[in-house]
Motif scaffolding. Structure first.
Motif, PDB file in Angstrom:
ATOM      1  N   UNK A 157     -13.220 -17.545  16.116  1.00 56.58           N
ATOM      2  CA  UNK A 157     -12.449 -19.004  15.798  1.00 56.58           C
ATOM      3  C   UNK A 157     -10.949 -18.531  15.992  1.00 56.58           C
ATOM      4  N   UNK A 158     -10.529 -17.269  15.880  1.00 57.30           N
ATOM      5  CA  UNK A 158      -8.956 -17.073  15.732  1.00 57.30           C
ATOM      6  C   UNK A 158      -8.748 -15.572  16.616  1.00 57.30           C
ATOM      7  N   UNK A 159      -7.711 -15.405  16.853  1.00 56.75           N
ATOM      8  CA  UNK A 159      -7.395 -14.240  17.664  1.00 56.75           C
ATOM      9  C   UNK A 159      -7.291 -13.092  16.662  1.00 56.75           C
ATOM     10  N   UNK A 160      -6.820 -13.484  15.462  1.00 60.09           N
ATOM     11  CA  UNK A 160      -6.661 -12.425  14.403  1.00 60.09           C
ATOM     12  C   UNK A 160      -7.920 -12.324  13.581  1.00 60.09           C
ATOM     13  N   UNK A 161      -9.031 -12.691  14.000  1.00 59.55           N
ATOM     14  CA  UNK A 161     -10.579 -12.550  13.261  1.00 59.55           C
ATOM     15  C   UNK A 161     -10.754 -11.179  13.239  1.00 59.55           C
ATOM     16  N   UNK A 162     -11.872 -10.765  12.548  1.00 60.65           N
ATOM     17  CA  UNK A 162     -12.192  -9.342  12.558  1.00 60.65           C
ATOM     18  C   UNK A 162     -12.373  -8.736  14.050  1.00 60.65           C
ATOM     19  N   UNK A 163     -13.085  -9.437  14.781  1.00 59.35           N
ATOM     20  CA  UNK A 163     -12.980  -8.723  15.921  1.00 59.35           C
ATOM     21  C   UNK A 163     -11.776  -8.487  16.990  1.00 59.35           C
ATOM     22  N   UNK A 164     -10.890  -9.578  16.668  1.00 62.26           N
ATOM     23  CA  UNK A 164      -9.529  -9.381  17.283  1.00 62.26           C
ATOM     24  C   UNK A 164      -8.815  -8.084  16.488  1.00 62.26           C
TER      25      UNK A 164
ATOM     26  N   UNK B 267     -22.447  -9.490  10.257  1.00 61.05           N
ATOM     27  CA  UNK B 267     -22.946 -10.807  11.087  1.00 61.05           C
ATOM     28  C   UNK B 267     -22.463 -11.633  10.374  1.00 61.05           C
ATOM     29  N   UNK B 268     -21.389 -12.527  10.963  1.00 57.63           N
ATOM     30  CA  UNK B 268     -20.769 -13.517  10.501  1.00 57.63           C
ATOM     31  C   UNK B 268     -20.069 -13.380   9.141  1.00 57.63           C
ATOM     32  N   UNK B 269     -18.923 -12.635   9.058  1.00 59.42           N
ATOM     33  CA  UNK B 269     -18.044 -12.275   8.000  1.00 59.42           C
ATOM     34  C   UNK B 269     -17.264 -13.652   7.407  1.00 59.42           C
ATOM     35  N   UNK B 270     -17.265 -14.540   8.475  1.00 58.16           N
ATOM     36  CA  UNK B 270     -16.627 -15.882   7.921  1.00 58.16           C
ATOM     37  C   UNK B 270     -17.577 -17.021   7.899  1.00 58.16           C
TER      38      UNK B 270
ATOM     39  N   UNK C 231     -26.422  -6.811   2.372  1.00 57.21           N
ATOM     40  CA  UNK C 231     -25.508  -7.523   1.275  1.00 57.21           C
ATOM     41  C   UNK C 231     -24.805  -8.702   2.203  1.00 57.21           C
ATOM     42  N   UNK C 232     -24.335  -9.888   1.400  1.00 60.18           N
ATOM     43  CA  UNK C 232     -23.754 -10.845   1.781  1.00 60.18           C
ATOM     44  C   UNK C 232     -22.109 -10.522   2.226  1.00 60.18           C
ATOM     45  N   UNK C 233     -21.442 -11.247   2.896  1.00 57.71           N
ATOM     46  CA  UNK C 233     -20.152 -11.173   3.126  1.00 57.71           C
ATOM     47  C   UNK C 233     -19.257 -10.559   2.087  1.00 57.71           C
ATOM     48  N   UNK C 234     -19.530 -11.014   0.855  1.00 52.42           N
ATOM     49  CA  UNK C 234     -18.909 -10.824  -0.395  1.00 52.42           C
ATOM     50  C   UNK C 234     -19.700 -10.121  -1.549  1.00 52.42           C
ATOM     51  N   UNK C 235     -20.795  -9.692  -0.861  1.00 47.20           N
ATOM     52  CA  UNK C 235     -21.765  -8.915  -1.724  1.00 47.20           C
ATOM     53  C   UNK C 235     -21.401  -7.480  -2.019  1.00 47.20           C
ATOM     54  N   UNK C 236     -21.810  -6.836  -2.907  1.00 43.31           N
ATOM     55  CA  UNK C 236     -21.314  -5.392  -3.106  1.00 43.31           C
ATOM     56  C   UNK C 236     -22.385  -4.334  -2.718  1.00 43.31           C
TER      57      UNK C 236
ATOM     58  N   UNK D  70      -8.887 -10.178   3.746  1.00 43.88           N
ATOM     59  CA  UNK D  70      -9.876  -9.611   2.695  1.00 43.88           C
ATOM     60  C   UNK D  70     -10.931  -9.185   3.629  1.00 43.88           C
ATOM     61  N   UNK D  71     -11.553  -9.914   4.547  1.00 43.95           N
ATOM     62  CA  UNK D  71     -12.469  -9.350   5.372  1.00 43.95           C
ATOM     63  C   UNK D  71     -12.179  -8.048   6.125  1.00 43.95           C
ATOM     64  N   UNK D  72     -11.137  -7.978   6.692  1.00 38.17           N
ATOM     65  CA  UNK D  72     -10.446  -6.737   7.259  1.00 38.17           C
ATOM     66  C   UNK D  72     -10.491  -5.738   6.217  1.00 38.17           C
ATOM     67  N   UNK D  73     -10.023  -5.795   5.255  1.00 37.41           N
ATOM     68  CA  UNK D  73      -9.833  -4.778   4.323  1.00 37.41           C
ATOM     69  C   UNK D  73     -11.471  -4.241   3.815  1.00 37.41           C
ATOM     70  N   UNK D  74     -12.351  -5.236   3.443  1.00 38.71           N
ATOM     71  CA  UNK D  74     -13.744  -4.887   3.293  1.00 38.71           C
ATOM     72  C   UNK D  74     -14.304  -4.086   4.266  1.00 38.71           C
ATOM     73  N   UNK D  75     -14.063  -4.578   5.623  1.00 45.94           N
ATOM     74  CA  UNK D  75     -14.606  -3.793   6.685  1.00 45.94           C
ATOM     75  C   UNK D  75     -14.184  -2.480   6.661  1.00 45.94           C
TER      76      UNK D  75
END
Length: 185
Positions: free
Chosen positions: A66-73, A24-27, A6-11, A41-46
């Protein structure tokens, strides 16, 4: 066997995930990860997918930092998981590479070759063209605030003394002070 994709916003509602959950690449790009709303939204989905649908397997998350508060962060900060980061140019001596060694020197050496070489790119040139923020994110896996972290570039003021006697008895930390308002100068 099988694959559920599923894509990043797929169900994937109602689907159980056996074995491996790969994100893989949620952004889509740097602009998306700058959006607090999209990061949330990415964090909640994860959280909703990884912890409700995964059946005793493993989770791998891959993306540009890209950001310290991204999904991995957020995963590291809140869940304490380990990160495997392979920077294009080694920043520590890890027993395999020494500081400054390229990850893939046959394709992307650090220094620019003096002759036609057939390499896909040269990391020193790429770093120069991208500037440090983008190079750190794309090639080093090391996000940083664009303006700096603790010491912001715009906060620094440069000055020259008219005579050397002004420096007599001065210690390096004597030049540090709290920010001042323009009317105080």
């Amino acid at each position: 066997g099988g694959l559920i994709a599923a894509g990043a916003r797929g169900g994937i509602t109602g689907v159980r995930i056996p074995g491996l959950y790969l994100v893989d690449d949620p952004y889509k790009n740097r602009d998306e990860v700058r959006s607090e709303k999209i990061r949330e939204a990415v964090w909640e989905r994860f959280r909703e997918v990884a912890f409700t649908r995964l059946q005793g397997g493993s989770i791998i998350v891959l993306h540009t930092r890209w950001d310290e508060d991204d999904l991995i962060g957020r995963i590291v900060r809140t869940l304490g998981w380990d990160v495997i980061n392979q920077p294009a140019i080694a920043e520590v001596d890890d027993g395999v590479r020494k500081v400054g060694d390229a990850l893939w020197p046959d394709r992307y050496p650090v220094e620019v070759c003096a002759h036609e070489c057939g390499h896909d790119g040269h990391l020193a040139e790429i770093r120069h063209n991208l500037q440090e923020y983008s190079f750190g994110a794309l090639y080093q896996g090391r996000p940083a605030p664009e303006g700096g972290n603790r010491f912001k570039r715009l906060s620094w003021r440069w000055f020259r003394f008219a005579a050397e006697e002004h420096l007599a008895g001065m210690r390096p930390h004597d030049t540090w002070h709290e920010p001042v308002r323009p009317e105080q100068i």
